[in-house]
Write an enzyme that holds these catalytic residues in place. Structure first.
Site, PDB file in Angstrom:
ATOM      1  N   TYR A 105       9.385   4.844  -3.944  1.00 51.72           N
ATOM      2  CA  TYR A 105       8.613   6.083  -3.974  1.00 51.72           C
ATOM      3  C   TYR A 105       9.248   7.074  -4.953  1.00 51.72           C
ATOM      4  O   TYR A 105       8.552   7.737  -5.707  1.00 51.72           O
ATOM      5  CB  TYR A 105       8.515   6.700  -2.573  1.00 51.72           C
ATOM      6  CG  TYR A 105       7.760   5.818  -1.607  1.00 51.72           C
ATOM      7  CD1 TYR A 105       6.378   5.786  -1.603  1.00 51.72           C
ATOM      8  CD2 TYR A 105       8.439   5.002  -0.706  1.00 51.72           C
ATOM      9  CE1 TYR A 105       5.674   4.959  -0.729  1.00 51.72           C
ATOM     10  CE2 TYR A 105       7.750   4.181   0.169  1.00 51.72           C
ATOM     11  CZ  TYR A 105       6.373   4.157   0.151  1.00 51.72           C
ATOM     12  OH  TYR A 105       5.688   3.338   1.014  1.00 51.72           O
ATOM     13  N   ASN A 128      -4.409   5.525  -0.516  1.00 52.13           N
ATOM     14  CA  ASN A 128      -5.042   4.655  -1.504  1.00 52.13           C
ATOM     15  C   ASN A 128      -6.274   3.997  -0.878  1.00 52.13           C
ATOM     16  O   ASN A 128      -6.163   3.271   0.095  1.00 52.13           O
ATOM     17  CB  ASN A 128      -4.039   3.591  -1.953  1.00 52.13           C
ATOM     18  CG  ASN A 128      -4.653   2.517  -2.827  1.00 52.13           C
ATOM     19  OD1 ASN A 128      -5.736   2.677  -3.380  1.00 52.13           O
ATOM     20  ND2 ASN A 128      -3.947   1.414  -2.947  1.00 52.13           N
ATOM     21  N   CYS A 136      -0.624  -0.721  -3.758  1.00 49.46           N
ATOM     22  CA  CYS A 136       0.292   0.176  -3.054  1.00 49.46           C
ATOM     23  C   CYS A 136       1.323  -0.603  -2.245  1.00 49.46           C
ATOM     24  O   CYS A 136       2.370  -0.057  -1.899  1.00 49.46           O
ATOM     25  CB  CYS A 136      -0.480   1.150  -2.174  1.00 49.46           C
ATOM     26  SG  CYS A 136      -1.646   0.388  -1.045  1.00 49.46           S
ATOM     27  N   HIS A 137       1.061  -1.882  -1.988  1.00 47.52           N
ATOM     28  CA  HIS A 137       2.023  -2.703  -1.247  1.00 47.52           C
ATOM     29  C   HIS A 137       3.303  -2.944  -2.051  1.00 47.52           C
ATOM     30  O   HIS A 137       4.314  -3.328  -1.490  1.00 47.52           O
ATOM     31  CB  HIS A 137       1.390  -4.042  -0.835  1.00 47.52           C
ATOM     32  CG  HIS A 137       0.920  -4.885  -1.985  1.00 47.52           C
ATOM     33  ND1 HIS A 137      -0.322  -4.690  -2.573  1.00 47.52           N
ATOM     34  CD2 HIS A 137       1.509  -5.899  -2.656  1.00 47.52           C
ATOM     35  CE1 HIS A 137      -0.473  -5.574  -3.552  1.00 47.52           C
ATOM     36  NE2 HIS A 137       0.627  -6.311  -3.618  1.00 47.52           N
ATOM     37  N   GLU A 163       3.257 -12.739  -3.655  1.00 46.58           N
ATOM     38  CA  GLU A 163       3.375 -12.460  -5.092  1.00 46.58           C
ATOM     39  C   GLU A 163       4.698 -12.967  -5.659  1.00 46.58           C
ATOM     40  O   GLU A 163       4.728 -13.545  -6.744  1.00 46.58           O
ATOM     41  CB  GLU A 163       3.214 -10.961  -5.365  1.00 46.58           C
ATOM     42  CG  GLU A 163       1.790 -10.476  -5.207  1.00 46.58           C
ATOM     43  CD  GLU A 163       1.594  -9.020  -5.603  1.00 46.58           C
ATOM     44  OE1 GLU A 163       2.552  -8.378  -6.113  1.00 46.58           O
ATOM     45  OE2 GLU A 163       0.478  -8.516  -5.418  1.00 46.58           O
TER      46      GLU A 163
END
Length: 176
Positions: A105, A128, A136-137, A163
């Site tokens: 952040y 979001n 946003c993850h 991912e």
């Protein structure tokens, strides 16, 4: 003087992270919501149920399918995101986080020119309206810990692990 009213429609698709409600406003994706998501708008705002084969739903569904198959690392769908100017800056910056990577952040706050606004970035991140597509993850706490996620920490962990595994491949080699 005539005022045009935006028209929203929605579809619900199955995904590896559970049902996803896609909302389109005037032909652009304006929402992607997970089951039991925090900050979920009322269903009345989703508009009428649409045919999933119409646009933009067909394109979004095809891209989500490719993403969850490990074949797509960046989305290219028309978005209609409604938020404050600050929220829209945060959401734009989220789209620049590379697939399979994370940022904090604080780093995101510095990137958008507001280095002391890590908490505000977290709040905007939580609002979001198009999770997964606006990733946003990929934002974590300053220690790398998995902090809040509107879709739930289990889903955040699933998306990040997916991912990372897809990006490095089964043999550990970087694919993208």
């Amino acid at each position: 003087m005539s005022t045009q009213v935006a028209t929203s429609t929605h579809v619900v698709l199955d995904s590896p992270v559970g049902p996803l409600t896609l909302v389109a406003t005037d032909g652009a994706l304006s929402g992607l919501y997970m089951e039991m998501q925090r900050h979920l708008p009322s269903e009345e705002t989703f508009g009428a149920l649409a045919d999933p084969d119409t646009e933009p739903f067909a394109t979004v569904a095809a891209q989500l399918t490719a993403y969850f198959a490990g074949e797509l690392t960046a989305f290219d769908v028309p978005l209609d995101l409604h938020g404050t100017p600050f929220q829209r800056r945060v959401w734009a910056a989220l789209q620049e986080i590379p697939y399979g990577e994370t940022t904090t952040y604080g780093e995101l706050a510095a990137e958008i020119g507001s280095p002391s606004a890590a908490r505000a970035v977290g709040l905007a991140n939580g609002r979001n309206p198009v999770g997964v597509i606006v990733p946003c993850h990929r934002v974590v706490g300053s220690t790398g810990s998995l902090t809040g996620y509107g879709g739930g920490l289990d889903r955040k962990r699933h998306l990040l692990d997916f991912e990372r595994e897809t990006r490095t491949g089964a043999d550990g080699a970087t694919l993208f």
